[in-house]
Scaffold this motif. Structure first.
Motif, short mmCIF file in Angstrom:
data_model
loop_
_atom_site.label_atom_id
_atom_site.label_comp_id
_atom_site.label_asym_id
_atom_site.label_seq_id
_atom_site.Cartn_x
_atom_site.Cartn_y
_atom_site.Cartn_z
N TYR A 157 -46.36 51.10 80.83
CA TYR A 157 -45.49 51.62 79.56
C TYR A 157 -44.21 50.87 79.66
N ASP A 158 -43.35 50.55 80.61
CA ASP A 158 -42.48 49.75 80.84
C ASP A 158 -42.57 48.27 80.05
N VAL A 159 -43.66 47.95 80.37
CA VAL A 159 -44.31 46.41 79.85
C VAL A 159 -44.21 46.66 78.43
N VAL A 179 -37.09 62.88 73.23
CA VAL A 179 -36.96 61.88 72.24
C VAL A 179 -36.04 60.86 72.34
N ILE A 180 -36.14 59.64 71.87
CA ILE A 180 -34.94 58.58 72.15
C ILE A 180 -33.95 58.71 70.97
N GLU A 225 -34.38 63.08 85.77
CA GLU A 225 -34.17 61.34 85.83
C GLU A 225 -34.25 60.82 84.27
N THR A 226 -33.37 60.04 84.10
CA THR A 226 -33.60 59.32 82.50
C THR A 226 -33.60 57.91 82.79
N TYR A 227 -34.66 57.13 82.48
CA TYR A 227 -34.68 55.86 82.61
C TYR A 227 -34.04 54.90 81.33
N PHE A 248 -37.09 57.24 78.67
CA PHE A 248 -38.16 58.04 79.35
C PHE A 248 -37.38 59.03 80.21
N VAL A 249 -37.73 60.18 80.07
CA VAL A 249 -37.07 61.23 80.97
C VAL A 249 -37.99 62.06 81.92
N THR A 250 -38.11 62.39 83.08
CA THR A 250 -38.82 62.77 83.87
C THR A 250 -38.14 63.73 85.11
#
Length: 266
Positions: free
Chosen positions: A56-58, A262-263, A211-213, A115-117
């Protein structure tokens, strides 16, 4: 006399070139070096045959590199080294499950959240119904992570054991040296899916944080940060961001999760 001095000063100022910044440097070298995880599916995992990292990050790193019209170099980084590598210019940015918080924002600049988790626990099935069930337990997490700080705050009497990475912590859980491993839910889901005895374990619905990345860049790199934010907003608008989410967290993946965010800017 004063007119002559003013003109000379103006000419001198005009000849001073603008200082290059990270965005200029990236475009000049034609390559974006991004710190990513390589043992944390589905955010980043190393293919032993091709020696390439995917996740996902990549995918977000690749999308940003594409908008810069440069090639991507994904460079594996440990949690504890993310800020240091940025400051030492070993990477241009970090996209590696990097939670935004005030302490980190004093050292690096973060993009909008992509991303939020929530942080949860991986335990033996039936072991945990609430925090009281593991308040003095041996709990593993990765050193230098937000997860470490959150679990110490939530469970001050627990025996917190620190590891270099999460697969190492999960092995300790399987070996009986731990009673739980804690980090963000999607990371735990990816780890659980890879366990040989995964039916014996579960992720109870007991969150201890949200957490928000964000994408991290060096402090003060305003042009690069704006470019990243613009790219993230464009990815949300065009649907590219949701497609990446579905690729790694959709119903047909090993880590099915609803997209609860959503971003957006701000």
């Amino acid at each position: 006399m004063f007119k002559t001095i003013f003109l000379a000063a103006a000419l001198f100022t005009a000849t001073i070139p603008a200082m290059a910044d990270d965005l200029d440097d990236i475009q000049k070298k034609g390559e974006l070096v991004v710190g990513v995880k390589d043992s944390l599916p589905p955010f980043g995992v190393l293919d032993p045959k091709t020696r390439t990292v995917s996740g996902y990050d990549v995918d977000f790193a690749a999308a940003i590199a594409k908008r810069l019209n440069v090639k991507l170099l994904a460079k594996p980084v440990d949690s504890a080294d993310r800020i240091t590598w940025l400051k030492d210019k070993k990477v241009d940015m970090v996209i590696a499950t990097f939670t935004k918080n005030a302490e980190r924002e004093a050292q690096v600049d973060f993009s909008y959240g992509y991303f939020v988790t929530g942080q949860k626990f991986l335990t033996k099935a039936g072991r945990m119904k609430d925090l009281a069930d593991i308040e003095t337990a041996a709990i593993g997490t990765v050193k230098g992570s937000t997860s470490e700080k959150q679990v110490r705050k939530a469970l001050p009497n627990a025996n917190i054991m620190l590891f270099e990475d999460y697969p190492e912590a999960v092995k300790a859980l399987s070996d009986g040296r731990l009673e739980a491993v804690t980090t963000d839910e999607p990371i735990l889901a990816g780890l659980l899916n890879k366990m040989a005895n995964r039916k014996q374990y579960e992720i109870p619905n007991v969150p201890i944080s949200l957490e928000t990345y964000g994408v991290a860049v060096r402090k003060g790199e305003k042009r690069l940060l704006k470019m990243v934010n613009d790219a993230l907003l464009d990815m949300e608008k065009t649907g590219e961001a949701s497609k990446i989410f579905e690729r790694w967290f959709g119903h047909n993946t090993p880590n099915p999760m609803p997209r609860i965010f959503v971003i957006r800017g701000g």
